[in-house]
Design an enzyme around this catalytic site. Structure first.
Site, PDB file in Angstrom:
ATOM      1  N   TYR A 145       0.864  -1.187   0.000  1.00  7.74           N
ATOM      2  CA  TYR A 145       0.000   0.000   0.000  1.00  7.74           C
ATOM      3  C   TYR A 145       0.893   1.228   0.000  1.00  7.74           C
ATOM      4  CZ  TYR A 145      -3.344   3.510   1.783  1.00  7.74           C
ATOM      5  OH  TYR A 145      -4.125   4.625   1.959  1.00  7.74           O
ATOM      6  N   ASP A 240       9.301   2.786  -0.939  1.00  8.28           N
ATOM      7  CA  ASP A 240       8.311   3.418  -0.062  1.00  8.28           C
ATOM      8  C   ASP A 240       8.679   3.026   1.372  1.00  8.28           C
ATOM      9  OD1 ASP A 240       4.654   3.379   0.204  1.00  8.28           O
ATOM     10  OD2 ASP A 240       6.235   4.093   1.547  1.00  8.28           O
ATOM     11  N   LYS A 268       5.115   9.192   8.647  1.00  8.68           N
ATOM     12  CA  LYS A 268       5.042   8.613   9.999  1.00  8.68           C
ATOM     13  C   LYS A 268       6.139   9.135  10.937  1.00  8.68           C
ATOM     14  CE  LYS A 268       2.738   4.564   8.057  1.00  8.68           C
ATOM     15  NZ  LYS A 268       1.331   4.593   8.512  1.00  8.68           N
TER      16      LYS A 268
HETATM   17  P1  KE4 Z   1      -0.475   8.344   4.643  1.00 10.45           P
HETATM   18  O1  KE4 Z   1      -0.995   9.065   3.416  1.00 10.45           O
HETATM   19  O2  KE4 Z   1      -1.562   7.555   5.348  1.00 10.45           O
HETATM   20  O3  KE4 Z   1       0.321   9.249   5.582  1.00 10.45           O
HETATM   21  O4  KE4 Z   1       0.607   7.268   4.134  1.00 10.45           O
HETATM   22  C1  KE4 Z   1       0.232   6.330   3.163  1.00 10.45           C
HETATM   23  C2  KE4 Z   1       1.171   5.147   3.229  1.00 10.45           C
HETATM   24  C3  KE4 Z   1       2.162   5.037   2.280  1.00 10.45           C
HETATM   25  N1  KE4 Z   1       3.045   4.009   2.302  1.00 10.45           N
HETATM   26  C4  KE4 Z   1       2.975   3.060   3.266  1.00 10.45           C
HETATM   27  C5  KE4 Z   1       3.967   1.941   3.258  1.00 10.45           C
HETATM   28  C6  KE4 Z   1       1.979   3.130   4.273  1.00 10.45           C
HETATM   29  O5  KE4 Z   1       1.917   2.159   5.222  1.00 10.45           O
HETATM   30  C7  KE4 Z   1       1.064   4.191   4.264  1.00 10.45           C
HETATM   31  C8  KE4 Z   1      -0.050   4.300   5.287  1.00 10.45           C
HETATM   32  N2  KE4 Z   1      -0.139   3.214   6.209  1.00 10.45           N
HETATM   33  C9  KE4 Z   1      -1.460   2.982   6.768  1.00 10.45           C
HETATM   34  C10 KE4 Z   1      -1.395   1.767   7.684  1.00 10.45           C
HETATM   35  N3  KE4 Z   1      -0.982   0.587   7.060  1.00 10.45           N
HETATM   36  C11 KE4 Z   1      -1.956   4.175   7.518  1.00 10.45           C
HETATM   37  C12 KE4 Z   1      -3.175   3.901   8.364  1.00 10.45           C
HETATM   38  C13 KE4 Z   1      -4.401   4.460   7.708  1.00 10.45           C
HETATM   39  O6  KE4 Z   1      -4.568   4.324   6.469  1.00 10.45           O
HETATM   40  O7  KE4 Z   1      -5.208   5.016   8.474  1.00 10.45           O
END
Ligand code: KE4
Length: 437
Positions: A145, A240, A268
């Protein structure tokens, strides 16, 4: 017995106002059932819900809180910064300091752009890769993701080498048709894709350690092969590291596995719990980003003075000697304890653990890609999750997420977690026996 009346009242009101009552889908507990808990505060390794229940927290805001909740250094930095205002829309010294910490720590990052989320980081990195190479196709991996930009909301096409199809309504087929989705850890699939499309591939984007199908580490040679094939084809390799950046070590997964990508995405941890993302890499690529170059990307609150101070305070704490060794040891010990508890209860689990990341899969087979991850018994995970919550342990409300351990997780917290797991696995054992599985 937990009291959850206030949470339920709030959730009912929230559902009247916001889709699913939440501002990010995974928080809605849909994968595990029941209503989400409304959290009122965090402290170290603990969170507290509005009904006064205390939990040992393994979500940690999905990764940012590697120091734990309300770390004194982060609180002090924010208290100082807020007195000077919240945002200026102009360059600040803090942005220089955070950018410098990232460039110093991460081997492949010569220059960096701060944004507001991981999604912005990955979306911008792909745009930049398309501009740099003059190509449009992108390779991603099933189960990885990268945020919710259209380019990534794509699932594998019908055949091994057919371009992707939308995984969400609202994503045009024309966009998803530019993304090829391959099985994670499948070296031959990547080789075939480059044989077929090599000169059309702008970039391969990958989680160097997958965290969004549960934790799935790279097979030996997988990342090296991506590096070789992209270099040969003139494509860019994008790591990523939104989860793994500053989680698996100061230089993230790329330092741990010795593979240098062309671009890296962060999120994060670099914001310490406030909204910060970043993308960076080779100077000759980054110089294309506006206003220095023609690739447009912007953000009202990018480099926000409060957010960068939380990030700086966090990264500075992570420079202390021994922190990553401690995180690694805690990850190992927790994984061992959970594994022993499952074995004692006769419940088949596979635990993937690396550093302070782990996932518990209810299956007796190795989990190395999305197909093997979804074979895990999600109902067992649901039962385990609910039982652990009753025991005061707050796990990710989905089988396909990572458990995050922070420096604030004391050994005693881990022991309590293992003890709770022993009780929780036993309950699942009855279910397994009843069904004769
Ligand atoms: P954000 O746009 O949510 O800050 O980041 C997206 C993203 C990009 N790349 C990786 C590897 C990620 O894990 C994420 C976001 N992770 C999720 C949890 N697996 C955030 C939790 C959520 O979607 O509320």
């Amino acid at each position: 017995m937990r009291r959850i009346s206030r949470s339920q009242q709030l959730y009912e009101r929230a559902c009247d106002l916001m889709p699913g009552g939440v501002n990010s889908p995974v928080r809605a507990f849909r994968a595990v059932g029941g209503d989400p808990l409304f959290i009122t505060r965090g402290e170290g390794s603990k969170i507290f819900d509005v009904d006064g229940n205390e939990y040992i927290d393994y979500v940690c805001s999905w990764g940012p809180l590697i120091l734990g909740h309300a770390h004194p250094a982060v609180v002090a930095a924010l208290e100082k910064a807020i007195r000077a205002g919240t945002s200026y829309g102009a360059p600040t010294e803090g942005e220089v300091a955070l950018a410098s910490l990232i460039v110093e720590a991460v081997p492949s990052v010569e220059r960096v752009r701060l944004v507001n989320s991981g999604t912005e980081a990955t979306m911008s990195a792909v745009r930049l890769a398309r501009a740099f190479t003059g190509r449009n196709k992108v390779i991603k991996f099933a189960g990885c993701y990268h945020g919710h930009a259209d380019t990534f909301l794509v699932q594998a096409g019908s055949g091994a080498l057919t371009m992707g199809v939308p995984s969400s309504p609202g994503v045009p087929a024309e966009i998803s048709g530019l993304t090829l989705v391959l099985p994670y850890n499948d070296i031959s699939a990547v080789e075939n894709a480059f044989e077929r499309f090599g000169q059309e591939i702008a970039a391969v984007i990958v989680e160097p350690v997958a965290g969004n199908m549960g934790i799935v580490p790279p097979r030996p040679g997988f990342l090296d092969t991506l590096r070789e094939l992209t270099s040969e084809a003139g494509s860019l390799l994008i790591f990523d590291e939104v989860i793994t950046g500053f989680r698996l070590g100061p230089g993230g997964a790329q330092q741990r596995f010795g593979v240098k990508p062309d671009l890296t995405c962060f999120g994060k941890i670099i914001g310490g719990g406030l909204p910060v993302g970043a993308y960076g890499g080779r100077a000759e690529i980054m110089q294309l980003v506006a206003p220095e170059g023609p690739v447009y990307q912007a953000g009202t609150l990018s480099g926000n003075p409060l957010a960068v101070q939380a990030g700086i305070a966090t990264l500075e704490q992570l420079r202390k000697p021994g922190v990553y060794e401690e995180l690694e040891e805690k990850g190992k010990r927790l994984a061992e304890g959970i594994g022993e508890a499952a074995a004692k209860a006769g419940v088949p689990v596979r635990i993937n653990q690396i550093g302070s990341l782990l996932s518990v899969f209810f299956t007796d087979r190795a989990v190395e890609d999305l197909d093997s991850a979804i074979r895990a018994d999600q109902d067992s995970y649901r039962q385990f999750f609910i039982s652990m919550l009753e025991e005061g342990i707050y796990l990710p409300p989905s089988q396909f997420e990572a458990w995050f351990i922070s420096l604030a997780h004391a050994w005693e917290d881990l022991e309590k977690t293992v003890a709770a797991a022993e009780k929780s696995f036993k309950k699942i054992e009855k279910k397994v026996c009843q069904n004769g599985l």
